[in-house]
Design a protein around this motif. Structure first.
Motif, PDB file in Angstrom:
ATOM      1  N   LYS A  94      34.388  27.721 -49.662  1.00 37.40           N
ATOM      2  CA  LYS A  94      35.232  26.640 -49.161  1.00 37.40           C
ATOM      3  C   LYS A  94      36.713  27.013 -49.103  1.00 37.40           C
ATOM      4  O   LYS A  94      37.527  26.233 -48.612  1.00 37.40           O
ATOM      5  N   ASN A  95      37.054  28.210 -49.588  1.00 39.82           N
ATOM      6  CA  ASN A  95      38.444  28.668 -49.565  1.00 39.82           C
ATOM      7  C   ASN A  95      38.643  29.938 -48.743  1.00 39.82           C
ATOM      8  O   ASN A  95      39.717  30.524 -48.761  1.00 39.82           O
ATOM      9  N   THR A  96      37.627  30.359 -48.026  1.00 34.82           N
ATOM     10  CA  THR A  96      37.667  31.642 -47.320  1.00 34.82           C
ATOM     11  C   THR A  96      38.741  31.675 -46.239  1.00 34.82           C
ATOM     12  O   THR A  96      39.513  32.637 -46.135  1.00 34.82           O
ATOM     13  N   LEU A  97      38.795  30.654 -45.414  1.00 33.05           N
ATOM     14  CA  LEU A  97      39.771  30.636 -44.329  1.00 33.05           C
ATOM     15  C   LEU A  97      41.198  30.659 -44.872  1.00 33.05           C
ATOM     16  O   LEU A  97      42.080  31.338 -44.315  1.00 33.05           O
ATOM     17  N   ALA A 111      41.404  41.252 -47.893  1.00 32.28           N
ATOM     18  CA  ALA A 111      40.889  39.970 -47.408  1.00 32.28           C
ATOM     19  C   ALA A 111      39.397  39.829 -47.704  1.00 32.28           C
ATOM     20  O   ALA A 111      38.931  38.752 -48.101  1.00 32.28           O
ATOM     21  N   MET A 112      38.635  40.911 -47.522  1.00 34.47           N
ATOM     22  CA  MET A 112      37.200  40.847 -47.776  1.00 34.47           C
ATOM     23  C   MET A 112      36.894  40.721 -49.269  1.00 34.47           C
ATOM     24  O   MET A 112      36.016  39.957 -49.672  1.00 34.47           O
ATOM     25  N   VAL A 113      37.607  41.459 -50.106  1.00 35.09           N
ATOM     26  CA  VAL A 113      37.390  41.381 -51.549  1.00 35.09           C
ATOM     27  C   VAL A 113      37.710  39.975 -52.056  1.00 35.09           C
ATOM     28  O   VAL A 113      36.924  39.361 -52.799  1.00 35.09           O
ATOM     29  N   GLU A 114      38.855  39.455 -51.662  1.00 31.07           N
ATOM     30  CA  GLU A 114      39.268  38.138 -52.130  1.00 31.07           C
ATOM     31  C   GLU A 114      38.333  37.041 -51.626  1.00 31.07           C
ATOM     32  O   GLU A 114      37.997  36.106 -52.356  1.00 31.07           O
ATOM     33  N   SER A 115      37.906  37.156 -50.374  1.00 34.04           N
ATOM     34  CA  SER A 115      36.984  36.159 -49.815  1.00 34.04           C
ATOM     35  C   SER A 115      35.631  36.211 -50.507  1.00 34.04           C
ATOM     36  O   SER A 115      35.069  35.182 -50.888  1.00 34.04           O
ATOM     37  N   GLY A 116      35.090  37.414 -50.678  1.00 34.40           N
ATOM     38  CA  GLY A 116      33.768  37.546 -51.266  1.00 34.40           C
ATOM     39  C   GLY A 116      33.708  37.141 -52.721  1.00 34.40           C
ATOM     40  O   GLY A 116      32.690  36.617 -53.184  1.00 34.40           O
ATOM     41  N   PHE A 117      34.783  37.364 -53.463  1.00 34.96           N
ATOM     42  CA  PHE A 117      34.799  37.068 -54.888  1.00 34.96           C
ATOM     43  C   PHE A 117      35.205  35.632 -55.202  1.00 34.96           C
ATOM     44  O   PHE A 117      35.315  35.267 -56.378  1.00 34.96           O
ATOM     45  N   THR A 118      35.443  34.821 -54.185  1.00 37.84           N
ATOM     46  CA  THR A 118      35.782  33.413 -54.389  1.00 37.84           C
ATOM     47  C   THR A 118      34.781  32.537 -53.643  1.00 37.84           C
ATOM     48  O   THR A 118      33.874  33.031 -52.978  1.00 37.84           O
ATOM     49  N   ARG A 119      34.966  31.228 -53.718  1.00 39.04           N
ATOM     50  CA  ARG A 119      34.005  30.306 -53.128  1.00 39.04           C
ATOM     51  C   ARG A 119      34.223  30.149 -51.625  1.00 39.04           C
ATOM     52  O   ARG A 119      35.343  30.286 -51.127  1.00 39.04           O
ATOM     53  N   SER A 150      36.925  25.371 -41.290  1.00 39.45           N
ATOM     54  CA  SER A 150      36.171  26.124 -42.278  1.00 39.45           C
ATOM     55  C   SER A 150      35.840  27.500 -41.736  1.00 39.45           C
ATOM     56  O   SER A 150      35.725  27.690 -40.517  1.00 39.45           O
ATOM     57  N   ALA A 151      35.699  28.457 -42.646  1.00 43.46           N
ATOM     58  CA  ALA A 151      35.319  29.808 -42.228  1.00 43.46           C
ATOM     59  C   ALA A 151      33.875  29.885 -41.794  1.00 43.46           C
ATOM     60  O   ALA A 151      33.481  30.802 -41.072  1.00 43.46           O
ATOM     61  N   TYR A 152      33.069  28.937 -42.244  1.00 48.97           N
ATOM     62  CA  TYR A 152      31.647  28.926 -41.936  1.00 48.97           C
ATOM     63  C   TYR A 152      31.271  27.585 -41.315  1.00 48.97           C
ATOM     64  O   TYR A 152      31.909  26.562 -41.572  1.00 48.97           O
ATOM     65  N   ASN A 153      30.219  27.594 -40.533  1.00 48.65           N
ATOM     66  CA  ASN A 153      29.764  26.373 -39.876  1.00 48.65           C
ATOM     67  C   ASN A 153      28.749  25.667 -40.764  1.00 48.65           C
ATOM     68  O   ASN A 153      27.582  26.040 -40.820  1.00 48.65           O
ATOM     69  N   PHE A 154      29.207  24.630 -41.427  1.00 47.87           N
ATOM     70  CA  PHE A 154      28.333  23.862 -42.305  1.00 47.87           C
ATOM     71  C   PHE A 154      27.923  22.539 -41.665  1.00 47.87           C
ATOM     72  O   PHE A 154      27.442  21.643 -42.332  1.00 47.87           O
TER      73      PHE A 154
END
Length: 456
Positions: A63-66, A53-61, A418-422
């Motif tokens: 806006k798709n983390t969640l 999960a961390m590898v895939e999240s970190g290596f992508t954008r 979203s995974a992050y608060n924007f």
């Protein structure tokens, strides 16, 4: 009344004969220690999913983390339930024609539940390889259905051929200690088939130009690589299925040395090839070294494991480049190269470096030929089944999100959050484009206003 009760309790205490558990035997202690070791391995393999999960999240954008996190959660849960219901029976049940298991469904008649738990973590690992390769453009429901097909039937068939004991590849002499082919090549070919039907991300290819779409958080990806590295000691070490002091240390050592060599070779090779040490390719080199040694961790020497790792690191770099630029297959995290190319190499490496059957130990080409047959059989099987299932699924209902949803990001499109608060960023600036509300915001706006009514 109280006095009679008190006297009765005293008499019962004085005249009751104590019952002692049977004294442990050497055999019972050995079984307990082996069980603890296998369960520890299962826990570590489970923890590997955090690494994925961390590898895939970190290596992508971002806006798709969640969406990526949810795919990883769904994968392990779907895989565990379906492997219990039917997958375990297909994989380890009584063999029909050395092709498929015919009993043990819902673990009926299965006594070794610990082995089921350990193997359930493996089937989930194979399926989750697809998650990174199809990231940023597949519908969550479509992904879940493909995971169902892989974990319920496609992967267990491969496992039956190689690990059941009566499978036709086992009978032939095929060797795959912890799954370079069973787990990793199966997952990689499945990912490749889905990606071919899915197509590349918007903006990845413009004519002959290949555009880099960088990940949003390489430190997060690096953390995932370290977690996977740690978990792999349980992946390979637990595959001994016993706390064997003559085998476990060498398995752990070959895993460590191969991985270390792969990191070194991928780092130096990117420096030579691109004039810079590429961090993301070097991190993937670690994973390539892990996949490369998985098949032969129990039968390749320590020196041989270093050679396997060195080759894995260089092969990984070239495989990613070939898949990305020559085949023009868009794999955001390099999963197909890591698990496919290095899985093939690791399986073939047994034919060269096995101290028992390898070519370099005076045993001829026989084992190498058997390994090649097994690889080819698995590639054909997974390509036809996953490719066919995904093709039909896509015909019934497109598996890819719309262009608008892809551009906005799957976090909002699939999850309304979203995974992050924007929020602060959305409110700042002069852009007239209104950002979509998160799920919590929509819920807050759906009810009656709590503000005081305006006085007339």
């Amino acid at each position: 009344m109280f006095r009679k009760t008190f006297i009765s309790a005293i008499l019962l205490f004085l005249f009751t004969t104590p019952v002692y558990a049977a004294a442990p035997t050497v055999e019972s202690l050995e079984l307990s220690i082996n069980l603890v070791w296998v369960m520890l391995g299962a826990f570590l393999v489970f923890f590997m999913h955090a690494g994925f999960a961390m590898v895939e999240s970190g290596f992508t954008r971002s806006k798709n983390t969640l969406n990526i996190l949810m795919k990883n959660f769904l994968t392990i849960c779907i895989a565990s339930i379906l492997f219990f219901a039917a997958g375990y029976g297909i994989m380890f049940g009584s063999s029909a024609g050395s092709i498929i298991g015919t009993d043990g469904f819902f673990l009926t008649g299965v006594n070794d539940i610990g082995f089921f738990v350990f193997q359930a973590m493996f089937v989930a690992t194979s399926a989750t390889i697809m998650s990174g390769a199809v990231a940023e453009r597949i519908k969550l429901g479509s992904y879940a259905l493909i995971v169902v097909a892989v974990t319920l039937f496609i992967y267990p068939i491969v496992g039956h051929w190689i690990w059941q004991g009566d499978g036709w590849l086992t009978t032939l002499g095929f060797s795959d200690f912890a799954g370079s082919t069973v787990v990793h090549l199966t997952g990689a070919i499945a990912a490749l088939m889905v990606v071919l039907i899915l197509g590349p991300r918007i903006g990845k290819y413009n004519g002959k130009k290949v555009n880099v779409i960088p990940g949003h958080n390489l430190p997060l990806g690096a953390l995932g690589v370290f977690i996977l590295w740690l978990g792999w000691f349980g992946f390979n070490g637990g595959s001994t299925l016993a706390a064997d002091p003559s085998l476990v240390p060498s398995v752990i050592a070959t895993t460590l040395l191969s991985t270390s060599a792969a990191l070194v070779s991928s780092s130096f090779y990117t420096k030579l090839r691109f004039k810079k040490v590429d961090a993301s390719l070097s991190m993937n080199g670690v994973l390539g070294g892990l996949v490369g040694i998985t098949a032969g961790a129990a039968e390749i020497s320590l020196g041989g494991s270093i050679i396997v790792g060195l080759v894995s690191g260089i092969l990984l770099v070239e495989a990613i480049r070939f898949i990305d630029t020559r085949l023009r297959v868009d794999d955001p995290v390099g999963a197909i190269a890591v698990h496919g190319a290095c899985g093939i190499w690791g399986t073939l490496a047994i034919g060269f470096f096995s101290v028992d059957t390898g070519l370099f130990y005076g045993n001829g080409f026989n084992q190498l030929g058997i390994q090649a047959i097994g690889i080819l059989a698995v590639i054909i099987w997974v390509s036809i089944t996953v490719g066919g299932f995904t093709y039909l699924l896509n015909k019934v209902s497109p598996i890819r999100v719309s262009a608008e949803e892809e551009k906005a990001g799957l976090d909002f499109a699939e999850h309304g959050s979203s995974a992050y608060n924007f929020k602060d960023s959305y409110l700042e600036g002069t852009s007239s484009t209104k950002a979509p509300l998160a799920l919590a915001d929509r819920l807050n706006h759906s009810g009656p206003s709590l503000e005081s009514p305006t006085k007339p």
